[in-house]
Enzyme design. Structure first.
Site, PDB file in Angstrom:
ATOM      1  N   VAL A 167       0.847  -1.417  -0.150  1.00 49.25           N
ATOM      2  CA  VAL A 167      -0.121   0.067  -0.277  1.00 49.25           C
ATOM      3  C   VAL A 167       0.577   1.511  -0.377  1.00 49.25           C
ATOM      4  CG1 VAL A 167      -2.062   1.048   1.340  1.00 49.25           C
ATOM      5  CG2 VAL A 167      -1.606  -0.935   1.289  1.00 49.25           C
ATOM      6  N   CYS A 168       1.936   1.316   0.673  1.00 47.22           N
ATOM      7  CA  CYS A 168       2.750   2.194   0.808  1.00 47.22           C
ATOM      8  C   CYS A 168       3.280   2.956  -0.162  1.00 47.22           C
ATOM      9  CB  CYS A 168       4.087   1.898   1.819  1.00 47.22           C
ATOM     10  SG  CYS A 168       3.991   1.737   3.293  1.00 47.22           S
ATOM     11  N   PRO A 169       4.124   2.189  -1.394  1.00 49.90           N
ATOM     12  CA  PRO A 169       3.954   2.776  -2.757  1.00 49.90           C
ATOM     13  C   PRO A 169       3.266   3.742  -3.486  1.00 49.90           C
ATOM     14  CG  PRO A 169       4.746   0.609  -3.131  1.00 49.90           C
ATOM     15  CD  PRO A 169       4.106   0.358  -1.234  1.00 49.90           C
TER      16      PRO A 169
END
Length: 188
Positions: free
Chosen positions: A47-49
């Site tokens: 999810v972070c990118p």
């Protein structure tokens, strides 16, 4: 430090990676302008990118508002560079990527997941005086939206510039605001 609205941020220093350079960033760098500390769990994840790519795609809009973005994870600045160099999505990032390998900054903002040594998805909007104006903390599987963050920052900047006015739900720049008063009670 607690992450309550209106509290001043604690002094900090951190190593960062930004567009090919390592640099030092401190709480002093946030003074005099609007800033976002955007905590996320870890580099090289899922999810972070998508979140950081969304911020990168909207970075020019944040800059037009005089807002600097600082992404923060418990990874090192070396890891940030490696991720930036190997991911097309992360390669778009032009804002500073703060490293917090000791977890001090993450703990100061109350978003450390102690059992894992990583940060919650915490967003903190800080005004030019160093006070927190917006806090958003999401569960790990729920990504954030840069467009909604921009909307909230515009509202925060508007009410900072217009004391006595407030922005109603779903307020967008240019729309009507409210001026709370005795005459307005019960009329909305």
């Amino acid at each position: 430090m607690s992450h309550y609205i209106g509290n001043s941020i604690q002094p900090f220093t951190a190593k960062a990676y930004q567009t090919g350079d390592f640099l030092d960033v401190s709480s002093e760098d946030l003074k005099g302008k609007w800033s976002v500390l955007f905590f996320y769990p870890a580099d090289f994840t899922f999810v972070c990118p998508t979140e950081l790519g969304d911020l990168a795609d909207n970075y020019a809009e944040f800059q037009k508002l005089g807002v600097e973005i600082y992404s923060v994870s418990t990874d090192t600045h070396f890891t940030h560079k490696a991720w930036h160099d190997t991911s097309d999505t992360i390669g778009k990032i032009r804002f500073p990527m703060l490293a917090d390998p000791t977890g001090k900054l993450t703990r100061d903002f109350g978003v450390m997941i102690e059992e894992e040594g990583i940060a919650e998805r915490g967003t903190f909007v800080i005004d030019p005086e160093g006070r927190i104006q917006i806090v958003e903390i999401n569960a790990g599987g729920i990504g954030r939206n840069a467009s909604e963050l921009l909307r909230k920052i515009k509202a925060a900047q508007y009410i900072a510039a217009h004391p006595g006015e407030v922005c109603p739900a779903k307020w967008e720049e240019g729309e009507e605001t409210l001026a709370p008063s005795l005459d307005l009670v019960g009329k909305i």
